[in-house]
Enzyme design. Structure first.
Site, PDB file in Angstrom:
ATOM      1  N   GLY A  76       0.868  -1.180   0.000  1.00  0.00           N
ATOM      2  CA  GLY A  76       0.000   0.000   0.000  1.00  0.00           C
ATOM      3  C   GLY A  76       0.895   1.215   0.000  1.00  0.00           C
ATOM      4  N   ARG A  85      -4.181   8.826   7.675  1.00  0.00           N
ATOM      5  CA  ARG A  85      -4.251   7.565   6.938  1.00  0.00           C
ATOM      6  C   ARG A  85      -5.188   7.683   5.734  1.00  0.00           C
ATOM      7  NH1 ARG A  85      -4.345   5.556  12.314  1.00  0.00           N
ATOM      8  NH2 ARG A  85      -2.458   4.388  12.861  1.00  0.00           N
ATOM      9  N   ASN A 117      -3.027   0.403   4.851  1.00  0.00           N
ATOM     10  CA  ASN A 117      -3.799   1.533   5.369  1.00  0.00           C
ATOM     11  C   ASN A 117      -4.287   2.432   4.262  1.00  0.00           C
ATOM     12  OD1 ASN A 117      -4.074   1.290   8.147  1.00  0.00           O
ATOM     13  ND2 ASN A 117      -1.881   1.758   8.448  1.00  0.00           N
ATOM     14  N   PRO A 118      -5.413   3.126   4.455  1.00  0.00           N
ATOM     15  CA  PRO A 118      -6.295   3.099   5.615  1.00  0.00           C
ATOM     16  C   PRO A 118      -7.074   1.774   5.636  1.00  0.00           C
ATOM     17  CG  PRO A 118      -7.115   4.620   3.950  1.00  0.00           C
ATOM     18  CD  PRO A 118      -5.836   4.081   3.437  1.00  0.00           C
ATOM     19  N   ASP A 145      -4.432  -1.073  18.006  1.00  0.00           N
ATOM     20  CA  ASP A 145      -4.847  -0.053  18.979  1.00  0.00           C
ATOM     21  C   ASP A 145      -5.281  -0.720  20.284  1.00  0.00           C
ATOM     22  OD1 ASP A 145      -5.496   2.443  16.830  1.00  0.00           O
ATOM     23  OD2 ASP A 145      -5.852   0.415  16.085  1.00  0.00           O
ATOM     24  N   HIS A 172      -9.724   2.436  12.410  1.00  0.00           N
ATOM     25  CA  HIS A 172      -8.311   2.406  12.775  1.00  0.00           C
ATOM     26  C   HIS A 172      -7.750   3.734  12.300  1.00  0.00           C
ATOM     27  CE1 HIS A 172      -4.205   1.293  13.466  1.00  0.00           C
ATOM     28  NE2 HIS A 172      -3.893   1.297  12.186  1.00  0.00           N
ATOM     29  N   THR A 223       6.109   2.057  11.322  1.00  0.00           N
ATOM     30  CA  THR A 223       5.880   1.073  12.394  1.00  0.00           C
ATOM     31  C   THR A 223       6.042  -0.307  11.782  1.00  0.00           C
ATOM     32  OG1 THR A 223       3.521   0.879  11.979  1.00  0.00           O
ATOM     33  CG2 THR A 223       4.205   2.551  13.568  1.00  0.00           C
TER      34      THR A 223
END
Lengths: 306, 306, 306, 306
Positions: A76, A85, A117-118, A145, A172, A223
């Protein structure tokens, strides 16, 4: 069993490494447009054979992925810094659509995990592009999360993360809802576990969790370990037909009053994907926030598919 | 670290085997009055080195145990068939007192886990005989009952055991209380997870769980794997300073209105033993049942120490 | 995947427990003529769900076993004290033949692991009774003896068991051959690793290993943990298609000059069972001893099938 | 126990993640000159708590590291593309010296693992700068090369990596020596396991292994998973006092005829670090190559300390 990971960037390769260490699959296929990257990561990850039951890792292609039990899509567009996002949605949607289309053209019939994402939009895109039964497409959604919320509460209260029941639901993203009314510490509500617990404590923890990804991106540029952990947890639940209950982004059909979009609610996960969507018991403010979150995703999905 | 297991019968040796497979300790000492039995079990368990990180297992004596981080007492009088756990109390108390006295004479200052039955009485006996801080003496109590309740609910409802929050509290015995009002399935109360859930369902599951041990004894003559699992779980929580929340038998000082006996309530477990005793939120019937359970244990303890 | 264990005695139930803790299968079926025993063990083992990824354990029947990937046969006549394994052959052969016949009648087509003693004869019996390709029937053979030899050498030399390459081959019994000429410690022959190493050292260690089972039986009445460990190791190699090299009892067709019987030589183990039988490089005394061992098994097999 | 990792780049953070998944330590400290990076990585890695027994991960400083059982030094100058490891020696030596000096100033007395490149020189630098007993300073050396050699042979021959005994010794660099004369496959020399095995096969595999790191760097810009795996393996051997035999870079005092430099030979690893250095049985060409490798390292060390 076999897993295929589409996208051999930080998330994809870290997921492959964690899956090796957990010995969850016998075969791990890495696929990337940059074939040299996929080969390098497969080679680097292979060395983990020294620590675990052996698995075969290789840089493959869509025909290899089509025969996998689970395909994980991490490809992505990447978020840059504190970029929203949603802003990267259009580019990501093209990539996900292309991956899914190529995969289905090879006859894939397994479970799909969407980590691009998103993620709530990409899960919807993957369901539409694949024609798979929606229960077989699982977005990582607010699982990460939720893990962060559990961890933050556990750290603050001096208990183990797995003694904390806590879930983040909804998008998210910035509108995610930490459902504090549902939190239980060893079975006790927060106010009973810690009598001086206040709404201010909740606000602070919710902010910490919401900003978690941004702070990590600020410090390291992206991340990887957290997302990989969330993906591995979903793989475990599916591969072992666990019946685990985890928040995941899935197509809603009236659950908690929401329809027509993908959003995270607690789900029972098993060999066939999302076995059942649970409707959590929320207080009024949380219901409001969840519907606000749904509205944001609905609007974004509409512009995406416009 | 080192663990010592006093009593090399089915429970003790199975615990040693499970601890090997979990690679939780580097040294495992087995102690038994029947030294030949301890040697045979140590030798048999040692072969598990082939499946795990290596650990050293040997048949030792109290000086070896005194230097352990954790000592597990499984020695005691065995229940015969459906014999009540209380009926074997006097004989078990003598054995536990003797073990503890010999251990303390060698200068032990670690954590003690009591698995001898009747466990609530034996935990009290061990605290008195050792002079250790009560928080350092952990009875397995209703942990095994709780694991069985979780498992029974999980099996019935089609979810993973770790998606079920459920605890049995009170006496580890016929008066144990399954706290259904506290049960949560992925955060939902039973009645919300399964709308047609009834009190009759609870009664049946409670009976199944309560009779669990008797049925196992009826079929195989004793229990071993379940108890070993519960002991290993407590060891993990202590060795890794987890802050796990598990029901355990511990000396109560007013918690849930009970004092002067050992009984199981949910406890936070860490490196120093029982870090905190939690008071669960019970309905009226459960409170009654818990106090009735406490009365039974109090009476038995009184006759034991008379 | 599913595993079925026929015989829910000490070996069978301990194997089930170890398989749970290793999370190797999603379904574990226990079968025993004493259905109450099988139910009790299944219930007791189930509690291990609390420590591992969930698996479903139940007391089942041959139709359940027929759909398993691996069936483990632990049923057989038990050795009493220092009784020779061969002396119980006739009774065991009847039991194994009956189990295998019932299993094949239900259409089994997986891998069979034979742990019933005398294992070299029972492996031959199982191959004959099943009509399965011999490579799909794996006897535990001298795997346990080999683990004990590794462990004894590791303990004596102060190194980790997995730093020791050492194999016992031939009969799983009094004529087993510890192939010291092949031993390597971190790649070094014994005489180079420890210059004062002598033939007397080897003799003593060989005796210790050979008497290992007898001593355990003397002390506890039977063996369980070691055998279970060996069985689990074979299961891992098969389930994960490892290509592990382990000694196993298998039908020989000229390997090391032996034919017509089952005996242990190092084998490559994978998803299809015994992928290849290796011929170890032995010194003259070891070759002699191996052929003597083969002669003993051949004679016993002849009287059994007479 | 506690581990500290100095250098929170790809290798350091991946090592932290793998250590979490292996549940080897209760506390993991990340230290980096870029404190924001260390905080971001600690936060990202923390999320792995969801998959393993809980551990506490934080961005700390030298006083935290001084109380660790093991300190891992991954900080150093990075290789660029196919740049020789020796060419970055001077810059790395400054960094390692500074880290070690700060650590010792805080009173460190544990085990040090050196992963900074060129690792043979950096191990020598760390020993000199720390004043620690040389056995307490372990360089990752050719452990990773050896894992790759095992894996390459296993893949080619269709067996499990742990069925292959194979070691690379000498410099971790272009002069590394793959000791084929010592290779054993399930105890058999290569020529016996595979009769048509040739010197050309060995040459090709040696080249593949030697170029392994370069190819990974070419594809992804750096290596991480393999190095992390090697570091974790050493940590396990030390933390559990295994007596494992692994190649490691260590100060030689006449072993295999080499003195005054750090170089990899097979070592017994335990709680006190390098318990014993083994002298492998090499053929003449391998002895020559090992001494040539030593000469290269000696010359580089001389220019470094000039």
């Amino acid at each position: 069993g076999r897993v295929a990971i589409i996208g051999a960037g930080h998330v994809g390769s870290t997921t492959a490494y964690a899956l090796m260490l957990r010995a969850l699959f016998r075969e791990i296929v890495l696929i990337d447009n940059d074939a040299g990257l996929a080969r390098a990561e497969a080679r680097d990850v292979s060395d983990a054979n020294a620590l675990a039951r052996p698995a075969h890792v290789w840089a493959g292609d869509y025909p290899d992925a089509a025969r996998a039990d689970i395909v994980i899509i991490t490809a992505g567009a990447a978020t840059q810094g504190a970029q929203s996002r949603l802003s990267i949605a259009t580019r990501s949607a093209e990539i996900v659509r292309q991956c899914v289309t190529r995969l289905m053209a090879e006859g894939f019939s397994g479970i799909m995990i969407i980590a691009a994402n998103p993620v709530d939009l990409m899960t919807a895109v993957a369901i539409a592009a694949s024609g798979l039964e929606p229960a077989r497409v699982i977005g990582t959604g607010t699982l990460l999360d939720s893990l962060r919320l559990q961890h933050a509460l556990a750290h603050r209260l001096g208990v183990a993360p797995n003694a904390v029941h806590a879930m983040v639901i909804g998008e998210h993203g910035d509108s995610a809802v930490a459902a504090f009314s549902n939190v239980r510490i060893g079975g006790l509500p927060l106010s009973r576990f810690q009598p001086d617990w206040s709404v201010a404590d909740e606000a602070q923890i919710a902010t910490d969790v919401r900003n978690g990804a941004y702070r990590i991106i600020e410090g390291k540029g992206y991340t990887s370990f957290g997302v990989a952990t969330a993906i591995v947890r979903i793989c475990e639940a599916v591969v072992r037909n666990e019946g685990a209950i985890l928040p995941a982004s899935t197509q809603l059909n009236g659950e908690s009053g929401i329809s027509g979009i993908c959003l995270s609610l607690p789900c029972i996960l098993g060999a066939s994907g999302i076995v059942r969507i649970l409707e959590p018991d929320l207080d009024e403010a949380e219901i409001c926030a969840l519907h606000a979150s749904a509205a944001i995703v609905r609007k974004a999905l509409a512009s995406l598919t416009a």
